[in-house]
Design an enzyme around this catalytic site. Structure first.
Site, PDB file in Angstrom:
ATOM      1  CG  ASP A   1      -1.702   1.226   1.439  1.00 22.54           C
ATOM      2  OD1 ASP A   1      -1.803   2.011   0.475  1.00 22.54           O
ATOM      3  OD2 ASP A   1      -2.229   1.423   2.553  1.00 22.54           O
TER       4      ASP A   1
ATOM      5  CG  ASN B   1      -2.782   5.059  -1.989  1.00 24.02           C
ATOM      6  OD1 ASN B   1      -2.899   4.061  -1.271  1.00 24.02           O
ATOM      7  ND2 ASN B   1      -3.591   5.295  -3.002  1.00 24.02           N
TER       8      ASN B   1
ATOM      9  CG  ASP C   1      -5.895   3.136  -0.158  1.00 22.47           C
ATOM     10  OD1 ASP C   1      -5.043   2.231   0.035  1.00 22.47           O
ATOM     11  OD2 ASP C   1      -6.445   3.301  -1.262  1.00 22.47           O
TER      12      ASP C   1
ATOM     13  CG  ASP D   1      -5.997 -12.497 -13.827  1.00 20.50           C
ATOM     14  OD1 ASP D   1      -6.769 -13.134 -14.559  1.00 20.50           O
ATOM     15  OD2 ASP D   1      -5.618 -12.883 -12.714  1.00 20.50           O
TER      16      ASP D   1
ATOM     17  CG  ASP E   1     -10.628 -15.591 -14.151  1.00 20.35           C
ATOM     18  OD1 ASP E   1      -9.957 -15.995 -13.197  1.00 20.35           O
ATOM     19  OD2 ASP E   1     -11.869 -15.449 -14.101  1.00 20.35           O
TER      20      ASP E   1
ATOM     21  CD  GLU F   1      -8.575 -20.136 -12.978  1.00 21.56           C
ATOM     22  OE1 GLU F   1      -8.549 -20.234 -11.749  1.00 21.56           O
ATOM     23  OE2 GLU F   1      -9.412 -19.435 -13.582  1.00 21.56           O
TER      24      GLU F   1
ATOM     25  CG  HIS G   1      -5.704 -15.358  -6.579  1.00 20.47           C
ATOM     26  ND1 HIS G   1      -5.079 -15.996  -7.631  1.00 20.47           N
ATOM     27  CD2 HIS G   1      -6.972 -15.144  -6.983  1.00 20.47           C
ATOM     28  CE1 HIS G   1      -5.947 -16.160  -8.616  1.00 20.47           C
ATOM     29  NE2 HIS G   1      -7.100 -15.643  -8.247  1.00 20.47           N
ATOM     30  CG  ASP G   2      -8.412 -18.617  -6.775  1.00 21.00           C
ATOM     31  OD1 ASP G   2      -8.876 -17.576  -6.273  1.00 21.00           O
ATOM     32  OD2 ASP G   2      -8.366 -18.831  -7.999  1.00 21.00           O
TER      33      ASP G   2
END
Ligand code: GLC
Length: 560
Positions: free
Chosen positions: A25, A27, A29, A103, A203, A260, A333-334
């Protein structure tokens, strides 16, 4: 303008996968962003990777963390929102002699995409971009389940129609039978190819074709819905679409393409990605990591069985041996974190088993994909409340199993920590400062509490760390023609502890031997004396004959 002409530039590359929301991150947030990735490029380059795949960062309501795209041409405000950030990122990646893979989510859009909004307003042209169907006997057209729970059809009262969403209801499926949809996707892809992206990760791309009669399927036990994948996964038409995408985008721009795919067998895999098939360069197969669960149900874990793992990887190495190319991965990430799932995340063995995983997976034939944090041995989560989780699947499971099913909260929090997709999405652990150095403010998803002992800053200065092992491994890999091109021959196959194989090409032989258990095991090596190239214990120089592998020991060695 054709930007990248070197043929098959990706063949000996290694890929680093970034989940932008959790990477860095810049910035303040609480969300990772595009500029954050740019600031960390020296780190990524230092790993020795060649390609960076960034998960979706387009404008999106984030129902599925960006896999629900509302505008394919804009960066979402949470990722910085500024198109200049993206330009700078891609330019810097190229200046550092790396490539950028986008992606591309084209099986569905967000329900907030302009096309779907027009469809909801009753515009027939755009209704045809999706699958809108009349109710059948007052119900949905069929009983297919959505991947994330519940049924795959959503009713729109003011239209008196249902629409199909094989994923979340905020991810309506695009109708690829409509040529205008394919034209739109091609123009989006061309735009990004011209912009300078070097490849696409496609994807859920094997779901593009749905059987138009939408037949009912056998329901799952205790449910009215059933996975109808036999009616929409890997249908022959998918290949026709690949042909067109290839002719118009992939080949003219010499792009790297990684599809994928799930629910696939060897024949279909070779159809997609064969020796003489330029469309899809490599396959990213779900089948590689499903062996420790009941079918596709990640929340029905089976004990980790090394033999089942070997069967999965070596079967697929064999299936694709003379043609095609596989993505090699242990996490993404899955998936929950691999060191906890297939290794040992105790303080004693975590680093050893993290290194051993790299040694096991990345000496195989294919393209290494390292998922952010894997190079550190980041672990399963330590969350205590259901509110700590964010993935779309969690509320469905919680409702069904805990609230309605009366199962224990503790059991399900534990399953979410160890098996859910959130497991791979906690913030990257950069250093020992607050939030693991990921953000100056409370991050969108909690940082794992172990960040003070597992982080980049600590591992960077420790020569024996998993991070430095991965760096070394990727550099060594590139120098070995047998690892890039050679055959794969498993040995010690009957063992339920080791994963061992030999890679052979011309006069070069390299062996990778790996112990997945917390006790010593013996392995008989192929004939010859071997010089050690990689060792996770760091104290072995030569091996031959019968070797005793210590707990989680891993060695790569070359025949002298
Ligand atoms: C892919 C992505 C996953 C996403 C799904 C729907 O499987 O990896 O994160 O939820 O497609 O787009």
């Amino acid at each position: 303008m054709i930007l990248h002409k070197e043929k098959n530039w990706w063949k000996d590359a290694a890929v680093y996968q970034i989940y932008p929301k959790s990477f860095y991150d810049s910035n303040g947030d609480g969300y990772g962003d595009i500029e954050g990735i740019r600031q960390k490029l020296p780190y990524i380059k230092s790993l020795g990777v060649d390609v960076i795949w960034v998960c979706p960062f387009f404008k999106s309501p984030q129902a599925d963390n960006g896999y629900d795209v509302a505008d394919y041409f804009k960066v979402d405000p949470i990722f910085g929102g500024d198109m200049n950030d993206l330009r700078n990122l891609i330019d810097d990646i190229h200046a550092m002699d790396m490539k950028f893979v986008l992606d591309m989510v084209a099986n569905h859009t967000s329900d907030e995409h302009e096309w779907f909004q027009k469809a909801l307003a009753g515009d027939e042209k755009y209704m045809n971009y999706y699958y809108f169907r009349d109710p059948v006997n007052g119900k949905a057209p069929c009983n297919w389940a959505s991947v994330f729970g519940g049924g795959a059809w959503e009713y729109v009262p003011h239209l008196n129609k249902y629409y199909l969403h094989t994923f979340h209801k905020k991810q309506p499926d695009l109708n690829w039978e409509n040529k205008e949809v394919v034209d739109e996707v091609i123009s989006i892809m061309k735009h990004w190819a011209e912009y300078g992206v070097d490849g696409f990760r496609l994807d859920a791309i094997n779901y593009l074709y749905k059987e138009p009669d939408f037949p009912d399927v056998e329901p799952m036990p205790g449910s009215e819905f059933g996975f109808g994948t036999e009616h929409y996964a890997n249908k022959p038409k998918v290949n026709e679409h690949f042909n067109r995408l290839n002719r118009e985008v992939f080949s003219p721009y010499n792009m790297m393409t990684v599809a994928e795919v799930a629910y696939i067998n060897g024949d279909t895999a070779r159809e997609y990605c064969g020796l003489h098939k330029p469309e899809i360069d490599m396959l990213y197969l779900f089948e590689l990591l499903n062996f420790d669960q009941d079918g596709y149900d990640k929340f029905a874990p089976l004990p980790f069985d090394v033999k089942a793992f070997k069967e999965a990887i070596f079967t697929w190495q064999e299936e694709m041996k003379d043609c095609g190319h596989l993505a090699l991965f242990f996490s993404n990430h899955d998936q929950a974190r691999s060191v906890s799932r297939f290794g040992n995340d105790s303080d004693e063995y975590r680093d050893l088993s993290a290194k051993m995983h790299g040694n096991t997976m990345y000496m195989l034939k294919g393209t290494p994909y390292i998922y952010q944090g894997e190079e550190l041995g980041m672990t399963s989560l330590d969350y205590t409340a259901v509110e700590d989780f964010h993935d779309v699947e969690v509320p469905f499971m919680w409702q069904e199993k805990v609230i309605e099913g009366g199962e224990s909260e503790e059991k399900w929090i534990n399953l979410f920590n160890t098996r859910s997709r959130d497991g791979g999405r906690s913030p990257m652990q950069w250093d020992s400062t607050a939030n693991g150095g990921f953000s100056k403010v409370t991050p969108w998803q909690k940082t794992n509490g172990n960040y003070t002992k597992i982080n980049v800053a600590l591992q960077d200065k420790d020569e024996t760390s998993p991070l430095n092992f991965y760096r070394h491994l990727l550099r060594v890999r590139k120098t070995l023609k047998s690892v890039i091109n050679g055959t794969v021959t498993p040995f010690d196959t009957d063992s339920d502890a080791t994963v061992c194989y030999s890679r052979d090409y011309e006069d070069e032989q390299v062996i990778s031997i790996n112990n997945f258990k917390d006790y010593n095991v013996q392995v008989v090596l192929p004939a010859g004396d071997f010089r050690v190239l990689l060792t996770n214990y760091g104290d072995v120089a030569e091996i031959s004959g019968t070797v005793t592998l210590r707990p989680y020991e891993a060695i790569t060695a070359i025949r002298k």
